[in-house]
Design an enzyme around this catalytic site. Structure first.
Site, mmCIF file in Angstrom:
data_model
loop_
_atom_site.group_PDB
_atom_site.id
_atom_site.type_symbol
_atom_site.label_atom_id
_atom_site.label_comp_id
_atom_site.label_asym_id
_atom_site.label_seq_id
_atom_site.Cartn_x
_atom_site.Cartn_y
_atom_site.Cartn_z
ATOM 1 N N HIS A 94 0.863 -1.192 0.000
ATOM 2 C CA HIS A 94 0.000 0.000 0.000
ATOM 3 C C HIS A 94 0.894 1.236 0.000
ATOM 4 O O HIS A 94 1.888 1.278 0.717
ATOM 5 C CB HIS A 94 -0.877 -0.032 1.257
ATOM 6 N N CYS A 96 -3.728 2.890 -4.328
ATOM 7 C CA CYS A 96 -4.701 3.647 -3.550
ATOM 8 C C CYS A 96 -4.786 5.065 -4.092
ATOM 9 O O CYS A 96 -3.837 5.844 -3.957
ATOM 10 C CB CYS A 96 -4.292 3.645 -2.082
ATOM 11 N N HIS A 154 -7.636 0.503 -4.325
ATOM 12 C CA HIS A 154 -8.449 1.291 -3.382
ATOM 13 C C HIS A 154 -8.880 2.528 -4.154
ATOM 14 O O HIS A 154 -8.027 3.248 -4.670
ATOM 15 C CB HIS A 154 -7.603 1.769 -2.204
ATOM 16 N N ASP A 195 -12.897 3.190 -0.727
ATOM 17 C CA ASP A 195 -12.035 3.422 0.431
ATOM 18 C C ASP A 195 -12.787 4.273 1.430
ATOM 19 O O ASP A 195 -14.005 4.185 1.510
ATOM 20 C CB ASP A 195 -10.720 4.021 -0.058
ATOM 21 N N HIS A 196 -12.094 5.078 2.164
ATOM 22 C CA HIS A 196 -12.761 5.844 3.220
ATOM 23 C C HIS A 196 -13.974 6.585 2.681
ATOM 24 O O HIS A 196 -13.946 7.085 1.565
ATOM 25 C CB HIS A 196 -11.816 6.896 3.796
ATOM 26 N N TYR A 221 -14.911 4.413 7.901
ATOM 27 C CA TYR A 221 -15.355 3.071 7.525
ATOM 28 C C TYR A 221 -16.821 2.796 7.871
ATOM 29 O O TYR A 221 -17.172 1.729 8.369
ATOM 30 C CB TYR A 221 -14.438 2.012 8.143
HETATM 31 C C1 DNO Z 1 -6.560 2.994 5.679
HETATM 32 C C2 DNO Z 1 -5.957 1.871 4.966
HETATM 33 C C3 DNO Z 1 -4.576 1.567 5.482
HETATM 34 C C4 DNO Z 1 -4.091 0.296 4.846
HETATM 35 C C5 DNO Z 1 -2.696 -0.067 5.222
HETATM 36 C C6 DNO Z 1 -2.242 -1.231 4.401
HETATM 37 O O1 DNO Z 1 -7.713 3.104 5.768
HETATM 38 O O2 DNO Z 1 -5.968 2.088 3.616
HETATM 39 O O3 DNO Z 1 -4.612 1.424 6.864
HETATM 40 O O4 DNO Z 1 -4.900 -0.754 5.262
HETATM 41 O O5 DNO Z 1 -1.833 0.965 5.044
HETATM 42 O O6 DNO Z 1 -1.271 -1.926 5.099
#
Ligand code: DNO
Length: 353
Positions: free
Chosen positions: A206, A244, A271, A316-317, A330
């Site tokens: 990531h 991401c 992501h 993602d978020h 989340y």
């Molecule tokens: C946040 C996530 C990160 C991700 C880590 C991967 O919401 O995208 O915490 O899980 O960086 O190891």
């Protein structure tokens, strides 16, 4: 594109598997054994327990996020070898239940970093916010105390009980240069990628979030050039990235559709989210919709579509909307809306093909 949804586990998430199952097109959960301390082996018994829960709802467990990397590995300490052996055992155990992708990161000390988890947006919702000046001028330990344990939930790596070890870690990282971190990453990859390969699991690093050094700690997975360098460290299809859009997109210089096209065959996991950047370097997360943020989500989905992306993707978020009480970023609602936006673009492109 196979759609998946992050789930933190029973008692650890406000969202249920039943709810996840009802989001259109979601095939699986993105999961982890969050209670196992970093560096310890995930036992087959615990893994199977989780699989049983997902099976009950017909959701797959193909993607793990994250098997975290012990700090001793990132620091390059002699103790790293034992932790690397443990990591290999976890890979082998995950392969036994058919896991296909493992997401992890190589950020020293902290995972993603924000200064306010509930910043008000103009529509009355709240979202994760990063204030650059605050991070630059603040003692990280003070920030941990402020941000940690918000609403009973924490960001990963920001757990209040970690405060004690943080001081020591900062002292250890004083000795670690950016090049040392690259070297420690190479050492780790050379050990684990052959094991991933034998077990048919794609490793997907990531990017650093935000994609620049913070608190004097080096960060290296930040840009096209660094991702290119990363992929060459061990040039194998099993050494890939979790692309991401939100993490990389906090830096306006990052051309994300360009990276998708260039690295398509090395992206097992995507992501997808939006972020609104401000001129002073601050940023806030927004709905997934292109017009709400600074990132062109349409162009990103188009780049995946053009590349005939058949890996896993997750929203993602999201914002906290409709009075939902949830883990920061989340919640169910905004991420489910995000999925429908992504499908809307994808299905239209598919039809027009
Ligand atoms: C946040 C996530 C990160 C991700 C880590 C991967 O919401 O995208 O915490 O899980 O960086 O190891």
């Amino acid at each position: 594109m196979k759609m998946v949804f992050r789930w933190f586990g029973n008692g650890n998430d406000s969202v249920s598997l039943k709810q996840i199952k009802q989001i259109p097109g979601v095939e699986g959960i993105v999961w982890a054994l969050h209670d196992i301390p970093v560096g310890e082996v995930w036992s087959l018994k615990d893994i199977k327990l989780l699989k049983g829960q997902a099976d009950d709802y017909g959701l797959n467990i193909d993607v793990v996020e994250s098997v975290n990397v012990h700090e001793d590995i990132k620091l390059g300490l002699p103790t790293r070898d034992q932790y690397i052996e443990n990591y290999k055992s976890t890979i082998k155990n995950l392969a036994q239940v058919g896991v296909k992708v493992i997401c992890y990161n190589f950020m020293p000390v902290f995972d993603w970093t924000r200064t306010n988890l509930y910043q008000l947006l103009e529509d009355g919702s709240t979202a994760l916010f990063y204030e650059k000046a605050k991070v630059e001028n603040m003692d990280p330990l003070e920030l941990v105390e402020k941000v940690a344990n918000n609403n009973g939930y924490t960001m990963p790596g920001w757990e209040p009980e970690r405060l004690k070890e943080l001081k020591q870690l900062f002292t250890l990282y004083n000795e670690v240069t950016t090049e040392d971190l690259w070297e420690n990453l190479r050492y780790f990859l050379e050990e684990i990628i052959p094991v991933a390969e034998e077990n048919n699991i794609k490793m997907a690093i990531h990017p650093d979030d935000p994609p620049w050094p913070i608190f004097g700690l080096p960060r290296i997975i930040t840009s096209r050039d660094n991702i290119y360098r990363f992929l060459q460290l061990v040039d194998s299809p099993f050494n890939g990235i979790t692309l991401c859009s939100g993490s990389l997109g906090a830096n306006a210089a990052n051309d994300i559709p360009g990276m998708i096209r260039e690295f398509a065959d090395r992206i097992p996991f995507a992501h997808i989210r939006n972020v609104r950047r401000f001129e002073n370097g601050d940023f806030i997360e927004t709905s997934h919709r292109t017009t709400d943020g600074s990132i062109n989500i349409y162009e990103i989905v188009r780049a995946y579509h053009e590349s005939e992306f058949d890996g896993y993707a997750r929203p993602d978020h999201g914002r906290h909307i409709w009075d939902e009480s949830c883990r920061p970023g989340y919640g169910l609602y905004d991420r489910a809306l995000g999925i429908m936006y992504l499908w809307g673009i994808w299905d239209t492109l598919q039809r027009e093909k």
